[in-house]
Design a protein around this motif. Structure first.
Motif, PDB file in Angstrom:
ATOM      1  N   GLN A  56       0.831  -1.212   0.000  1.00 12.01           N
ATOM      2  CA  GLN A  56       0.000   0.000   0.000  1.00 12.01           C
ATOM      3  C   GLN A  56       0.862   1.258   0.000  1.00 12.01           C
ATOM      4  O   GLN A  56       0.524   2.246  -0.654  1.00 12.01           O
ATOM      5  N   MET A  59       1.887   1.734  -3.482  1.00 11.74           N
ATOM      6  CA  MET A  59       0.799   2.317  -4.282  1.00 11.74           C
ATOM      7  C   MET A  59       0.782   3.835  -4.124  1.00 11.74           C
ATOM      8  O   MET A  59       0.699   4.567  -5.110  1.00 11.74           O
ATOM      9  N   ARG A  60       0.883   4.287  -2.873  1.00 14.05           N
ATOM     10  CA  ARG A  60       0.832   5.735  -2.627  1.00 14.05           C
ATOM     11  C   ARG A  60       2.010   6.455  -3.287  1.00 14.05           C
ATOM     12  O   ARG A  60       1.850   7.510  -3.889  1.00 14.05           O
ATOM     13  N   LEU A  70       6.159   0.727  -8.117  1.00 18.19           N
ATOM     14  CA  LEU A  70       4.849   0.467  -8.711  1.00 18.19           C
ATOM     15  C   LEU A  70       4.543   1.649  -9.628  1.00 18.19           C
ATOM     16  O   LEU A  70       4.363   2.768  -9.159  1.00 18.19           O
ATOM     17  N   MET A  72       1.952   2.503 -11.405  1.00 19.60           N
ATOM     18  CA  MET A  72       0.619   3.121 -11.215  1.00 19.60           C
ATOM     19  C   MET A  72       0.261   4.025 -12.405  1.00 19.60           C
ATOM     20  O   MET A  72       0.063   5.237 -12.257  1.00 19.60           O
ATOM     21  N   GLU A 229      -9.542   4.455  -9.457  1.00 24.75           N
ATOM     22  CA  GLU A 229      -9.010   5.356  -8.428  1.00 24.75           C
ATOM     23  C   GLU A 229      -9.679   6.729  -8.516  1.00 24.75           C
ATOM     24  O   GLU A 229     -10.079   7.161  -9.601  1.00 24.75           O
ATOM     25  N   MET A 250      -1.512  -0.819 -12.466  1.00 22.02           N
ATOM     26  CA  MET A 250      -0.535  -0.718 -11.377  1.00 22.02           C
ATOM     27  C   MET A 250       0.872  -1.205 -11.725  1.00 22.02           C
ATOM     28  O   MET A 250       1.844  -0.756 -11.169  1.00 22.02           O
ATOM     29  N   PHE A 252       1.928  -4.137 -10.836  1.00 24.38           N
ATOM     30  CA  PHE A 252       2.353  -4.575  -9.500  1.00 24.38           C
ATOM     31  C   PHE A 252       3.320  -5.768  -9.507  1.00 24.38           C
ATOM     32  O   PHE A 252       3.878  -6.117  -8.466  1.00 24.38           O
ATOM     33  N   ILE A 386      -5.299  -3.536  -2.402  1.00 25.90           N
ATOM     34  CA  ILE A 386      -6.081  -2.622  -3.252  1.00 25.90           C
ATOM     35  C   ILE A 386      -7.434  -2.338  -2.593  1.00 25.90           C
ATOM     36  O   ILE A 386      -7.875  -1.192  -2.494  1.00 25.90           O
ATOM     37  N   HIS A 389      -6.966  -0.054   0.289  1.00 23.67           N
ATOM     38  CA  HIS A 389      -6.628   1.300  -0.173  1.00 23.67           C
ATOM     39  C   HIS A 389      -7.885   2.063  -0.598  1.00 23.67           C
ATOM     40  O   HIS A 389      -8.058   3.232  -0.272  1.00 23.67           O
TER      41      HIS A 389
END
Ligand code: ADP
Ligand code: MG
Length: 458
Positions: A56, A59-60, A70, A72, A229, A250, A252, A386, A389
């Protein structure tokens, strides 16, 4: 009575797992080494939480800035899903509302023969077919399942190769232009109207029947995901501000390039070192179909070299990289015969091992189960991260999944859901549904091409 053979191939096989404590070990060393492997491949709930927290955070970071682990990647264009009937194609314009829900607007088109060919097949259109269609170019959606920085509906540049690809001179180039040039050189009347990542295509295709879809995932050769998102949570987004939601590809599979949390074993490191992209896509290498058989092979070689299975005999087949296919793992997982008859067939008939003992076969099955279950649990962590999040698990939400590993590996789906529940609790189990988005990636791409050509987006 005849057995319905066809159904056997359609039905997903059930899993029959072995308990390491039920194996009659041949010696103390065998037991010790096998139990050590069990330990290395078993992920505790605590470890899963640690990985999830790190994911997470990744992700941010990726949403805040380009060039992070990532990627994104924000997705471009109008989003569509479609339903292919016999002669009609229903095109559904997928609207991302502000409330986290998807709404759809439908239109029905009679589609010319050219489009029925579909995106994948359009790549292999033969001249005969093209002459039949005559004049106007076929609009094609191009599913390109690699990380691309997209600049418009049919333009983008390849960031890096993954999944065993390493063709030279492509990174930084636009795969659409390369494909379009190839068509033009051969006078093939195809126009690449849309470039779509397979995860995004999967999300869109699944959303057609399931408006509450929020995530699209691939468990195939590689692994990756896309989700919806809120634009105000994407600090790096500099585009039009009237959009309130975007689909994020993503990438990922690249998670934990830093090796901060993933419990990489010596068997994973060996695979990574011998891959065409060492030290990249480490998460993908623990999860995806391309790699699971090879990890299993590495563990078996270790046991053979210590003379703990097969009397130390190896088949020359198993000496070669990539010979232990992930599809064999599915068959071995499903083997419920007391003598492990199907496992025996794979080892002796397919891989040319000398006659094996029941103990050999039990250990092979145990290793397969460890590698397969770890993969599904790591995939589950990504999904849980995910869902946490976005907070989507607190309401009804659907996840569309494409890829042969998800489709065929016994109980991969159950393991994913169990892991989501382990991470996020009973509420998540009640609200979250997952399902196969068959050919989702291709379908999504075809649709994007159709809408792009109608809107004159390019
Ligand atoms: P792609 O990723 O190219 O879209 P797929 O979704 O078909 O293609 O995934 C291919 C991967 O799935 C391969 O790595 C293969 O090892 C794996 N695979 C194929 N059949 C099976 C099976 N029966 N069980 C588990 N994995 C499988
Ligand atoms: Mg695919």
């Amino acid at each position: 009575m005849a057995t319905p053979i066809a159904a056997k191939h359609v039905e997903k096989l059930a899993r029959h797992r072995i308990d390491p404590n039920d194996i009659t070990y041949t010696c103390d060393t065998q037991k010790e080494v096998v139990l050590d492997i069990v330990r290395q491949f078993t992920l505790s709930t605590e470890k899963l939480h640690e990985i999830k927290a790190n994911f997470q955070e990744g992700m941010r970071k990726g949403l805040a800035k380009d060039g992070e682990t990532l990627a994104m990647i924000t997705s471009f264009g109008s989003f569509l899903a479609l339903d292919v009937g016999g002669t009609n194609l229903r095109v559904v314009n997928v609207l991302l509302g502000g409330s986290g829900q998807i709404s759809t607007r439908q239109a029905k088109y009679k589609i010319d023969e050219a489009l029925k060919v579909g995106p994948a097949k359009a790549l292999f259109v033969d001249e005969h077919q093209i002459r039949v269609h005559g004049g106007s170019a076929i609009q094609m959606g191009f599913t390109f399942s690699f990380p691309v920085l997209q600049t418009s509906i049919n333009r983008g540049t390849l960031i890096t190769w993954t999944k065993g690809f390493n063709a030279s001179g492509m990174v930084g180039k636009d795969p659409v232009i390369m494909l379009q040039d190839a068509f033009n050189r051969r006078h093939v009347p195809v126009q690449v109207a849309a470039l779509v990542n397979d995860t995004v295509g999967t999300l869109l295709a699944y959303a057609y029947n399931n408006p509450e879809t929020a995530i699209g995932v691939i468990f195939g050769t590689g692994t990756n995901g896309a989700y919806i998102e809120q634009v105000d949570r994407i600090p790096k987004w500099r585009g039009p501000s009237q959009e309130r939601e975007m689909i994020i590809n993503m990438e990922f599979g690249a998670f934990d390039k830093e090796r901060a949390v993933l419990p990489l074993t010596m068997f994973d490191n060996k695979l990574d070192r011998k891959s065409v992209n060492p030290s990249k896509q480490l998460f993908e290498k623990m999860i995806a179909g391309m790699y699971l058989g090879e990890i299993t092979r590495n563990v078996l070689l270790h046991l053979i070299d210590r003379r703990l299975v097969f009397n130390g005999n190896i088949s020359s087949d198993l000496n070669q990289m990539w010979t232990f296919e992930t599809a064999y793992m599915s068959a071995i997982e499903a083997d419920s015969t007391p003598t492990l008859h199907h496992t025996k067939k794979i080892l002796e008939a397919t891989l040319n091992f000398p006659p094996t003992s029941l103990n050999d076969r039990q250990i092979v099955k145990l290793v397969v189960e460890l590698v397969g279950r770890r993969a599904a649990r790591l995939g589950g962590v990504a999904l849980a991260a995910i869902l946490d999040h976005t907070g989507d698990y607190t309401q009804k939400t659907a996840i569309g999944i494409d890829g042969s590993l998800y489709e065929f590996y016994p109980s991969f789906d159950t393991d994913l859901l169990d892991c989501i529940e382990e991470m996020l609790g009973a509420e998540a189990r009640q609200n979250v549904s997952i399902g196969l988005a068959q050919d989702g990636s291709g379908v999504g791409a075809a649709l994007c091409a159709l809408l792009a050509s109608r809107n004159g987006d390019h």
